[in-house]
Design an enzyme around this catalytic site. Sequence first.
Site, PDB file in Angstrom:
ATOM      1  N   GLU A 144       0.801  -1.324  -0.066  1.00 47.35           N
ATOM      2  CA  GLU A 144       0.051   0.055   0.025  1.00 47.35           C
ATOM      3  C   GLU A 144       0.814   1.167   0.115  1.00 47.35           C
ATOM      4  O   GLU A 144       1.483   1.566   1.046  1.00 47.35           O
ATOM      5  CB  GLU A 144      -0.909   0.038   1.300  1.00 47.35           C
ATOM      6  CG  GLU A 144      -1.768   1.114   1.334  1.00 47.35           C
ATOM      7  CD  GLU A 144      -2.700   1.246   2.798  1.00 47.35           C
ATOM      8  OE1 GLU A 144      -2.202   0.366   3.616  1.00 47.35           O
ATOM      9  OE2 GLU A 144      -3.708   2.082   2.634  1.00 47.35           O
ATOM     10  N   HIS A 180      -4.576   8.462   0.694  1.00 41.15           N
ATOM     11  CA  HIS A 180      -3.253   8.861   0.420  1.00 41.15           C
ATOM     12  C   HIS A 180      -3.180   9.174  -1.010  1.00 41.15           C
ATOM     13  O   HIS A 180      -2.336  10.207  -1.411  1.00 41.15           O
ATOM     14  CB  HIS A 180      -2.283   7.613   0.457  1.00 41.15           C
ATOM     15  CG  HIS A 180      -2.095   7.175   1.901  1.00 41.15           C
ATOM     16  ND1 HIS A 180      -1.843   7.868   2.885  1.00 41.15           N
ATOM     17  CD2 HIS A 180      -2.571   5.782   2.486  1.00 41.15           C
ATOM     18  CE1 HIS A 180      -1.894   7.073   3.908  1.00 41.15           C
ATOM     19  NE2 HIS A 180      -2.437   6.036   3.902  1.00 41.15           N
ATOM     20  N   GLU A 238     -11.949   2.620   5.629  1.00 40.78           N
ATOM     21  CA  GLU A 238     -10.930   2.552   6.559  1.00 40.78           C
ATOM     22  C   GLU A 238     -11.050   3.942   7.263  1.00 40.78           C
ATOM     23  O   GLU A 238     -11.303   5.212   6.487  1.00 40.78           O
ATOM     24  CB  GLU A 238      -9.446   2.642   6.002  1.00 40.78           C
ATOM     25  CG  GLU A 238      -8.326   2.671   7.041  1.00 40.78           C
ATOM     26  CD  GLU A 238      -6.970   2.650   6.434  1.00 40.78           C
ATOM     27  OE1 GLU A 238      -6.425   1.649   6.666  1.00 40.78           O
ATOM     28  OE2 GLU A 238      -6.883   3.443   5.350  1.00 40.78           O
TER      29      GLU A 238
HETATM   30 MN    MN Z   1      -5.114   2.861   4.010  1.00 38.05          MN
END
Ligand code: MN
Length: 282
Positions: A144, A180, A238
């Site tokens: 990730e 992100h 998340e």
């Molecule tokens: Mn994550």
Amino acid sequence: MRGFGVHTSMWTMSWDAEGAARAIDAAKACGMDYIEIALLDPASTDAELGRRLLSKANLPAVCSLGLPEACWPSRNPDRAVEFLTLALEKTAALGATALTGVVYGGIGERTGHPPTQAEFDNVASALQRAARVAKDLGLAFGIEPVNRYETHLINTASQGVAMIERVGAENMFLHLDTYHMNIEERGAGNGILAGREHLRYIHLSESDRGTPGQGTCDWDEIFATLAAIGFDGGLAMESFINMPPEIAHGLSVWRPVAESAEQVVGQGLPFLKGKAAQYGLI
Ligand code: MN
């Protein structure tokens, strides 16, 4: 992994008897297809108990982690492989199908300099060996990319693809995260397109890590692009509202990002599922 899942950080970061039972009950109650277990301390994880609880609930699982500083692959690939081997063995013992996350370093690992060739060589060597262990255990192994404030090593989908192609292991996959990408990509859609060949898993996380649908992530762009590439991997919500101090430090979360788990589950989850249905992903 397919369908909708949720990261256990919604309810607990400790996978002990109480935390595991609570997270599994909550994930079942909100109709999740699978659960993502934070496996930050593999040595103390009671995999036998976890496997029993998961199998009783008929709930598939994946595991994710970041590595402790003593085991950072960039500096100490041998210790990283030892740590990842134990984590992979626990993942298999839990009955989970994949280990993913920041498997290439620490959450919050930064040298203050751009990554060096030597660091990338060490990371590639550790990932190559760990991917072989994963393959022998029948596990998929994901990486990730995370934003520049959490690592200096792999920030973008393109960098993740470059590492996966360098390692060349068939069981490795790319795991993107909308939070992100919102920082690092020139639009999340471009990140998804750059990663499409290897993309099997995505974290759906809002721009402030809080309740999906209440920040500035462009969810129409995200889901439209996932639909356009025919994405059929795992979609995991998340949100970080339950964190031990060491993780809060790595993630730089200093205030509550949502009112409660109930708010994230009650408002964010229906929002994400609605978008996924709108674009034909579920
Ligand atoms: Mn994550």
